[in-house]
Structure formats: C-alpha cells, structure tokens
Scaffold this active site. Structure first.
Site, PDB file in Angstrom:
ATOM      1  N   THR A 101       9.633  16.741   6.883  1.00  0.00           N
ATOM      2  CA  THR A 101       9.954  16.702   5.414  1.00  0.00           C
ATOM      3  C   THR A 101      10.209  18.235   4.998  1.00  0.00           C
ATOM      4  O   THR A 101       9.486  19.038   5.550  1.00  0.00           O
ATOM      5  CB  THR A 101       8.362  16.415   4.708  1.00  0.00           C
ATOM      6  OG1 THR A 101       8.192  14.894   5.250  1.00  0.00           O
ATOM      7  CG2 THR A 101       8.536  16.111   3.289  1.00  0.00           C
TER       8      THR A 101
ATOM      9  N   VAL B 183       4.400  -0.995   3.865  1.00  0.00           N
ATOM     10  CA  VAL B 183       2.964  -1.243   4.363  1.00  0.00           C
ATOM     11  C   VAL B 183       2.342  -1.953   3.424  1.00  0.00           C
ATOM     12  O   VAL B 183       2.163  -1.522   2.275  1.00  0.00           O
ATOM     13  CB  VAL B 183       2.204   0.458   4.528  1.00  0.00           C
ATOM     14  CG1 VAL B 183       0.886   0.137   5.057  1.00  0.00           C
ATOM     15  CG2 VAL B 183       2.947   1.033   5.553  1.00  0.00           C
TER      16      VAL B 183
ATOM     17  N   SER C  16       9.978   1.374   6.235  1.00  0.00           N
ATOM     18  CA  SER C  16       9.229   0.483   6.467  1.00  0.00           C
ATOM     19  C   SER C  16       8.391   0.028   5.232  1.00  0.00           C
ATOM     20  O   SER C  16       8.622   0.972   4.428  1.00  0.00           O
ATOM     21  CB  SER C  16       8.117   0.725   7.667  1.00  0.00           C
ATOM     22  OG  SER C  16       7.708   1.942   7.129  1.00  0.00           O
TER      23      SER C  16
ATOM     24  N   ASP D 242       1.004   7.638  10.237  1.00  0.00           N
ATOM     25  CA  ASP D 242       2.390   7.804  10.302  1.00  0.00           C
ATOM     26  C   ASP D 242       3.234   8.455  11.540  1.00  0.00           C
ATOM     27  O   ASP D 242       3.644   9.779  11.197  1.00  0.00           O
ATOM     28  CB  ASP D 242       3.108   8.406   8.850  1.00  0.00           C
ATOM     29  CG  ASP D 242       4.616   7.992   8.740  1.00  0.00           C
ATOM     30  OD1 ASP D 242       5.157   7.377   9.832  1.00  0.00           O
ATOM     31  OD2 ASP D 242       5.039   8.414   7.818  1.00  0.00           O
TER      32      ASP D 242
ATOM     33  N   ASP E 230       5.376  15.234  11.319  1.00  0.00           N
ATOM     34  CA  ASP E 230       5.406  14.915  10.009  1.00  0.00           C
ATOM     35  C   ASP E 230       4.140  15.207   9.103  1.00  0.00           C
ATOM     36  O   ASP E 230       3.711  14.296   8.418  1.00  0.00           O
ATOM     37  CB  ASP E 230       6.117  13.549   9.613  1.00  0.00           C
ATOM     38  CG  ASP E 230       6.662  13.360   8.225  1.00  0.00           C
ATOM     39  OD1 ASP E 230       7.089  14.312   7.545  1.00  0.00           O
ATOM     40  OD2 ASP E 230       7.041  12.279   7.858  1.00  0.00           O
TER      41      ASP E 230
ATOM     42  N   LYS F 295       5.043   2.913   0.899  1.00  0.00           N
ATOM     43  CA  LYS F 295       6.593   2.621   1.276  1.00  0.00           C
ATOM     44  C   LYS F 295       7.334   3.828   1.870  1.00  0.00           C
ATOM     45  O   LYS F 295       6.870   4.908   1.389  1.00  0.00           O
ATOM     46  CB  LYS F 295       7.481   1.874   0.145  1.00  0.00           C
ATOM     47  CG  LYS F 295       8.454   1.194   0.384  1.00  0.00           C
ATOM     48  CD  LYS F 295       9.332   1.103  -1.026  1.00  0.00           C
ATOM     49  CE  LYS F 295      10.030  -0.458  -0.948  1.00  0.00           C
ATOM     50  NZ  LYS F 295      10.022  -1.050  -2.323  1.00  0.00           N
ATOM     51  N   GLY F 296       8.107   3.752   3.006  1.00  0.00           N
ATOM     52  CA  GLY F 296       8.990   4.627   3.564  1.00  0.00           C
ATOM     53  C   GLY F 296      10.142   4.332   3.580  1.00  0.00           C
ATOM     54  O   GLY F 296      10.703   3.346   3.170  1.00  0.00           O
TER      55      GLY F 296
ATOM     56  N   LEU G 114       0.835  -1.312   0.094  1.00  0.00           N
ATOM     57  CA  LEU G 114       0.080  -0.058  -0.211  1.00  0.00           C
ATOM     58  C   LEU G 114       0.858   1.426   0.026  1.00  0.00           C
ATOM     59  O   LEU G 114       0.446   2.204  -0.421  1.00  0.00           O
ATOM     60  CB  LEU G 114      -0.956   0.136   1.076  1.00  0.00           C
ATOM     61  CG  LEU G 114      -1.907  -1.041   1.527  1.00  0.00           C
ATOM     62  CD1 LEU G 114      -2.481  -0.931   2.765  1.00  0.00           C
ATOM     63  CD2 LEU G 114      -2.969  -1.061   0.368  1.00  0.00           C
TER      64      LEU G 114
ATOM     65  N   LYS H   6       1.639  16.001   6.635  1.00  0.00           N
ATOM     66  CA  LYS H   6       1.603  16.393   5.026  1.00  0.00           C
ATOM     67  C   LYS H   6       0.658  15.380   4.334  1.00  0.00           C
ATOM     68  O   LYS H   6       0.168  14.643   4.943  1.00  0.00           O
ATOM     69  CB  LYS H   6       3.101  16.216   4.476  1.00  0.00           C
ATOM     70  CG  LYS H   6       3.714  14.774   4.838  1.00  0.00           C
ATOM     71  CD  LYS H   6       5.047  14.577   4.145  1.00  0.00           C
ATOM     72  CE  LYS H   6       5.620  13.192   4.428  1.00  0.00           C
ATOM     73  NZ  LYS H   6       6.985  12.901   4.032  1.00  0.00           N
TER      74      LYS H   6
ATOM     75  N   ASN I  46       0.499  11.776   4.424  1.00  0.00           N
ATOM     76  CA  ASN I  46       0.477  11.040   5.835  1.00  0.00           C
ATOM     77  C   ASN I  46      -0.871  11.366   6.223  1.00  0.00           C
ATOM     78  O   ASN I  46      -1.115  11.016   7.355  1.00  0.00           O
ATOM     79  CB  ASN I  46       1.472  11.720   6.840  1.00  0.00           C
ATOM     80  CG  ASN I  46       2.736  10.936   6.637  1.00  0.00           C
ATOM     81  OD1 ASN I  46       2.890   9.725   5.979  1.00  0.00           O
ATOM     82  ND2 ASN I  46       3.734  11.449   6.866  1.00  0.00           N
TER      83      ASN I  46
HETATM   84  P1  ADP Z   1       6.298   5.704   6.269  1.00  0.00           P
HETATM   85  O1  ADP Z   1       6.845   5.875   7.744  1.00  0.00           O
HETATM   86  O2  ADP Z   1       7.236   4.576   5.704  1.00  0.00           O
HETATM   87  O3  ADP Z   1       6.016   6.952   5.370  1.00  0.00           O
HETATM   88  P2  ADP Z   1       3.408   5.349   6.841  1.00  0.00           P
HETATM   89  O4  ADP Z   1       2.992   5.160   8.185  1.00  0.00           O
HETATM   90  O5  ADP Z   1       3.313   6.843   6.413  1.00  0.00           O
HETATM   91  O6  ADP Z   1       5.026   5.111   6.644  1.00  0.00           O
HETATM   92  O7  ADP Z   1       2.774   4.598   5.594  1.00  0.00           O
HETATM   93  C1  ADP Z   1       3.124   4.573   4.137  1.00  0.00           C
HETATM   94  C2  ADP Z   1       2.234   4.687   3.316  1.00  0.00           C
HETATM   95  O8  ADP Z   1       1.447   3.357   3.411  1.00  0.00           O
HETATM   96  C3  ADP Z   1       1.083   5.770   3.506  1.00  0.00           C
HETATM   97  O9  ADP Z   1       1.447   6.976   2.969  1.00  0.00           O
HETATM   98  C4  ADP Z   1      -0.233   5.178   3.052  1.00  0.00           C
HETATM   99  O10 ADP Z   1      -0.352   5.275   1.648  1.00  0.00           O
HETATM  100  C5  ADP Z   1      -0.133   3.753   3.192  1.00  0.00           C
HETATM  101  N1  ADP Z   1      -0.660   3.269   4.527  1.00  0.00           N
HETATM  102  C6  ADP Z   1      -0.315   3.537   5.920  1.00  0.00           C
HETATM  103  N2  ADP Z   1      -1.223   3.271   6.695  1.00  0.00           N
HETATM  104  C7  ADP Z   1      -2.457   2.693   6.185  1.00  0.00           C
HETATM  105  C8  ADP Z   1      -3.472   2.291   6.613  1.00  0.00           C
HETATM  106  N3  ADP Z   1      -3.752   2.073   7.792  1.00  0.00           N
HETATM  107  N4  ADP Z   1      -4.542   1.757   5.300  1.00  0.00           N
HETATM  108  C9  ADP Z   1      -4.074   2.154   4.121  1.00  0.00           C
HETATM  109  N5  ADP Z   1      -2.889   2.729   3.882  1.00  0.00           N
HETATM  110  C10 ADP Z   1      -2.231   2.821   4.755  1.00  0.00           C
HETATM  111 MG    MG Z   2       4.693   8.342   5.660  1.00  0.00          MG
END
Ligand code: ADP
Ligand code: MG
Length: 277
Positions: free
Chosen positions: A171, A22, A20, A151, A130, A16-17, A14, A132, A135
């Site tokens: 960011t 997701v 991690s 996030d 963070d 990627k950061g 879904l 934006k 997130n």
């Molecule tokens: P990172 O710290 O790697 O940026 P995030 O927590 O922002 O991780 O998650 C990365 C992306 O994954 C998000 O921008 C979003 O697109 C997707 N994502 C995160 N949490 C969820 C969720 N609960 N449901 C659907 N998509 C999610």
């Molecule tokens: Mg993020």
C-alpha cells in the site's frame, strides 16, 4: 463432499478488498461464527489463482495468538472460501479514527502484539508485505482486546534473510524505500510498515504524505519525515527512537522484529512509555 453453502449460513459483509469480499457466516450445526473470505477466480486468470493458493498455503501454516486463524477452506468451481475465526472488534484503523491517537502506554501494548505477530511470521519465513491498520483487527470491543494480523493476500514465502525482487506490492504510504527503488527486499519491509503504523498510532496522521503519490515516494526514499510541534513535544525520546530505528532507510540498519521487541519503549513499558501523551 458437501459445499460451503450446505454447511454455513452467510450474513452481512465485514469488509471488501480488490480481490475478495469478507462476510460473517455461521456453521449450520455448531452455530459457531466465522468470517469467510470469498474470492472468485476465473480459470483463465492464472495469476489470481496462484495468488489465492499462496494465501491459502501461507495461512494454513500459521498459528499464533496475534494472527487471524484460518479454520477451513472450500474450493468450488471458480470460487474459493477461506474461513477464518471471527474477530469482532473491528479494524485498528477505526479505533485510531475514534480515539484520534493512542497514549504511549496503549500504543506500546499494541505495538508489542503487532511485533510478536511479525516476529512469528518471519520465523516461519513469511513476509506479510501489507501491514497497515486496516489489516490489524481487534479481537473484541473490550479495552484489553488482542490485536490480530489479517490479510495474507500479498504475503510471500522467503528463504531466511535472503533478499529478492518479489515485485512491486503493498500500500503506497507503507512501502519501504527498497521496494520503491525496485531493489531486492525481504523481511525488513514489514518492520518499515510497523514504523509507519507506530507513527500513526501516536500522531493520528501518517509520516509520509502527499496528494501526488510520486512526491510521497520521494519523501519515503529519503526518509523525509519529522515530528511536528506541538503534538509531538510531549512524546518520549524512546518512542521517537523506536520509530527512527524502524524507519531506517537502509534495511541493513533497520531493526528486526526481535530488536524492536527488546527496545526499552516496549520491553520496559511501565518505566518508559509515558502515560501522559
Ligand atoms: P482484502 O485482501 O480484500 O483486503 P482482508 O483479508 O484484508 O481482505 O479482509 C478485508 C476486511 O474484512 C478486513 O479489513 C476486515 O475489516 C474484515 N475481516 C477480514 N478478516 C476478518 C475476520 N477474521 N473477522 C472479522 N473481520 C474480518
Ligand atoms: Mg486487507
């Protein structure tokens, strides 16, 4: 003790950061769907371990309609699985790209939910750091979808209104002036980021921008942004006043989340936020 993979089926990615990935997953028995944030942290990397443990600790204590809810956590060897309720409307970022910009009435509804999530975090003494559009997720594809702040990877725990140097994090385009100046900072950095988000919602482009990051930082510390013609001409002065109150270079003068929620552009939406733009 059962493992994550014994309990859940894992599907597509879904998001990627930097630390991690997701993925969508579903519980093998209940079939309920979730989003799992998978972080690999080597035992040797104490900083990474502390970061993921802090994210887990913070997410565990948060429970709010406008925040992505943590459901469960698995700790296995060098992998952490943070399981969140699945949000299916995508990122606010994509929605801005699709729509170019938001009407004032829609942006006001959006902003109110973002501010409520921030007000709640701050009441729990959590600074997100963070905020934006990437997130900020949408609960569904419907027009009345709820905004969900996600996030908490960079979040920190603060003690009330005290400021402190928590390090250079965030960011670039959303960094508050006090962070760039390496001053102690606190909750108000999130309100600066809300100001940047609101500007982007109404214009479709950011208030501070330069290919050279350091030139952009110069603009930020001087609060050097404007409302170019013609696209900003029809925008109400109340909307601009709220942006200005959030993009106040002096954090002491900057609005808190509660101040912003009381602003007429939010509180008296039907009368103030123009439906035209
Ligand atoms: P990172 O710290 O790697 O940026 P995030 O927590 O922002 O991780 O998650 C990365 C992306 O994954 C998000 O921008 C979003 O697109 C997707 N994502 C995160 N949490 C969820 C969720 N609960 N449901 C659907 N998509 C999610
Ligand atoms: Mg993020």
């Amino acid at each position: 003790m059962t493992t994550f993979h014994e309990n859940y089926d894992v599907f597509e990615e879904l998001g990627k950061g930097s630390f991690s990935v997701v993925k969508r997953c579903s519980h093998k028995v209940t079939k309920a769907e979730y989003a799992v944030k998978i972080a690999h942290v080597s035992y040797a990397n104490e900083k990474a371990i502390r970061r993921i443990e802090r994210e887990e600790r913070i997410c565990r204590k948060l429970n709010h309609i406008n925040i992505v809810q943590l459901h469960n956590v698995y700790t296995e060897r060098e992998t952490r699985y943070l399981i969140f309720d699945l949000v299916t409307g995508g990122e606010l970022f994509e929605e801005i790209c699709n729509r170019k910009y938001f009407s004032e009435a829609d942006a006001s509804v959006c902003m109110q939910q973002i501010l409520e999530s921030v007000q709640y975090c701050h009441s729990m003494n959590v600074v997100h750091r963070d905020i934006k559009p990437e997130n900020l997720l949408l609960s569904s594809k419907n027009k009345d979808a709820k905004i969900k702040l996600a996030d908490f990877g960079l979040s920190v725990e603060v003690s009330n209104e005290k400021t402190y140097w928590f390090g250079f994090a965030g960011t670039p385009g959303y960094l508050a002036p006090e962070v760039i100046k390496k001053n102690p900072y606190g909750k108000r950095v999130d309100l600066w980021a809300c100001g940047v988000v609101l500007y982007i919602l109404l214009a479709g482009y950011p208030p501070f921008w330069d290919e050279d990051k350091y030139k952009m930082y110069e603009q930020i510390v001087h609060g050097d942004y404007d409302y170019p013609s013609p696209e900003w001409d029809p925008v109400t002065s109340e909307a601009k006043n709220l942006i200005d109150s959030l993009l106040s270079v002096d954090p002491e003068k900057r609005f808190s989340a509660s101040d912003a929620l009381r602003h007429p552009w939010i509180a008296n939406r039907d009368r103030v936020a123009s439906k035209l733009h």
